[in-house]
Design an enzyme around this catalytic site. Structure first.
Site, PDB file in Angstrom:
ATOM      1  N   LYS A   1     -23.214 -50.615 -35.677  1.00  0.00           N
ATOM      2  CA  LYS A   1     -23.409 -49.226 -36.098  1.00  0.00           C
ATOM      3  C   LYS A   1     -23.581 -49.069 -37.613  1.00  0.00           C
ATOM      4  CE  LYS A   1     -22.943 -46.467 -32.371  1.00  0.00           C
ATOM      5  NZ  LYS A   1     -22.524 -47.370 -31.294  1.00  0.00           N
TER       6      LYS A   1
ATOM      7  N   SER B   1     -22.391 -56.435 -28.856  1.00  0.00           N
ATOM      8  CA  SER B   1     -22.562 -55.311 -29.790  1.00  0.00           C
ATOM      9  C   SER B   1     -21.321 -54.878 -30.550  1.00  0.00           C
ATOM     10  CB  SER B   1     -23.132 -54.099 -29.037  1.00  0.00           C
ATOM     11  OG  SER B   1     -22.307 -53.773 -27.940  1.00  0.00           O
TER      12      SER B   1
HETATM   13  C1  LIG Z   1     -22.730 -47.466 -30.050  1.00  0.00           C
HETATM   14  C2  LIG Z   1     -22.516 -48.709 -29.285  1.00  0.00           C
HETATM   15  C3  LIG Z   1     -23.390 -49.113 -28.252  1.00  0.00           C
HETATM   16  C4  LIG Z   1     -24.566 -48.291 -27.787  1.00  0.00           C
HETATM   17  O1  LIG Z   1     -25.473 -47.950 -28.790  1.00  0.00           O
HETATM   18  P1  LIG Z   1     -26.428 -46.669 -28.639  1.00  0.00           P
HETATM   19  O2  LIG Z   1     -27.281 -46.691 -29.822  1.00  0.00           O
HETATM   20  O3  LIG Z   1     -25.537 -45.453 -28.566  1.00  0.00           O
HETATM   21  O4  LIG Z   1     -27.168 -46.855 -27.342  1.00  0.00           O
HETATM   22  C5  LIG Z   1     -23.136 -50.330 -27.640  1.00  0.00           C
HETATM   23  N1  LIG Z   1     -22.085 -51.087 -27.972  1.00  0.00           N
HETATM   24  C6  LIG Z   1     -21.220 -50.732 -28.941  1.00  0.00           C
HETATM   25  C7  LIG Z   1     -20.090 -51.642 -29.259  1.00  0.00           C
HETATM   26  C8  LIG Z   1     -21.408 -49.529 -29.628  1.00  0.00           C
HETATM   27  O5  LIG Z   1     -20.530 -49.171 -30.587  1.00  0.00           O
END
Ligand SMILES: *Cc1c(COP(=O)(O)O)cnc(C)c1O
Length: 341
Positions: free
Chosen positions: A63, A317
């Site tokens: 993010k 992510s």
């Molecule tokens: C925000 C987030 C997502 C999803 O991202 P989007 O852009 O909202 O689709 C996936 N994994 C984690 C750990 C996140 O913080």
């Protein structure tokens, strides 16, 4: 049927995003994360699985890329007035850190139920945490109201072209790190900013690479929107995978996803717990439930299609999970593995 104007418009849209991605100065703050082999998982699945380690970013999720790219491009006047957002999660940490780096005042509205740990994560990075409302929609409404009143810029967690372009740098890195055979990239989906950015970059340069979205079955807002051809609002969302607990995909995100995403899978919470264990076994690192969505998606994809010998990338992510939740995850992984066997 022929729509002569369409291909050009679509290409223009992609080119617009690719340029924004190439110009995004995210490395002032974000790092180029490794694209790391997962040998045990690869052997078990008969395919080469590579993990894009976005859990290794400062703030422990991708993010920071989108938040920084948004904030750095504000005008001097906007920077002086400050920014505001609503989030109890990784976006809050990203905005807080990016704002501190740029000397911008940040206000983060969080639901009053937010754990103290996450409130501290924001205030320790110098942002002002405002606790408001019982759940996220109330906090969001309050943030939008405050933004209007104060002239602060509202920073969306996903539905903003600069945020999408920042997240798209993940796709740029993958293609540079792996310029050889690549069959599919599996991307976790909440509001759709990450997958929209990755898809824009990858489909422009290597359209043969499949882009597969992976959602929690308790928050499948992109899958439903693609089915009916418009952005639906889910009546409720499950929060086990709190990073993707979003009821409606973003408008900018959907514009790209409907053109570029090849398919969307959904996985259960038990599949997520098993995938968290798989990632741990291969890397000795812990992911949060949302962080394991893509690996869970790969396992389901391989089981359903029986593909062998392909190269599949999973975006790992994020890693923001409270330590005291790990016991529950381990238990469910053990049960889930039994149930799946
Ligand atoms: C925000 C987030 C997502 C999803 O991202 P989007 O852009 O909202 O689709 C996936 N994994 C984690 C750990 C996140 O913080």
């Amino acid at each position: 049927m022929n729509h002569p104007a369409e291909p050009d418009t679509q290409l223009d849209l992609l080119e617009h995003y690719v340029k924004k991605i190439l110009a995004a100065p995210v490395y002032d703050l974000a790092v180029r994360t490794p694209l790391q082999p997962a040998p045990a998982l690869s052997a078990a699945l008969g395919n080469q699985v590579l993990l894009k380690r976005e859990d290794l970013q400062p703030t422990f999720s991708f993010k920071i890329r989108g938040a920084y790219n948004k904030l750095v491009q504000l005008s001097d006047e906007q920077k002086r007035r400050g920014v505001i957002t609503a989030s109890a999660g990784n976006h809050a940490q990203g905005v807080a850190l990016a704002a501190r780096e740029l000397g911008i005042k940040a206000t983060i509205v969080m639901p009053s139920t937010t754990p103290q740990l996450k409130v501290q994560g924001v205030s320790s990075r110098g942002a002002e945490a405002v606790l408001y409302g019982e759940s996220f929609p109330f906090a969001l409404a309050h943030a939008l109201q405050l933004a209007e009143r104060s002239g602060q810029t509202f920073v969306s967690p996903f539905d903003d072209p600069d945020v999408i372009a920042g997240q798209g740098t993940v796709g740029m890195e993958i293609l540079r790190q792996h310029p050889v055979r690549l069959d599919a990239i599996f991307v976790p989906v909440g509001g759709g900013g990450l997958i929209a950015g990755i898809a824009a970059y990858v489909k422009y340069l290597r359209p043969e690479v499949r882009i597969v979205g992976v959602e929690s079955e308790h928050s499948n807002c992109l899958q439903q929107a693609l089915q009916v051809g418009e952005r639906v609002v889910l009546p409720s969302v499950g929060t086990f995978a709190d990073g993707v607990a979003v009821a409606q995909v973003g408008a900018h995100c959907f514009e790209l996803c409907r053109l570029l995403v090849d398919e969307v899978l959904t996985v259960s919470n038990d599949e997520l717990c098993c995938a968290m264990k798989d990632i741990y076994d291969d890397t000795r690192s812990i992911t949060e439930p949302s962080g394991a969505l893509a690996v869970a998606g790969i396992k389901q994809y391989v089981a359903r299609r029986g593909v062998q010998g392909e190269t599949l990338v999973a975006i790992d992510s994020g890693a923001n999970i409270n330590f005291d939740r790990l016991g529950q995850v381990a238990e469910r992984a053990a049960l889930g593995a039994g149930a799946l066997a």
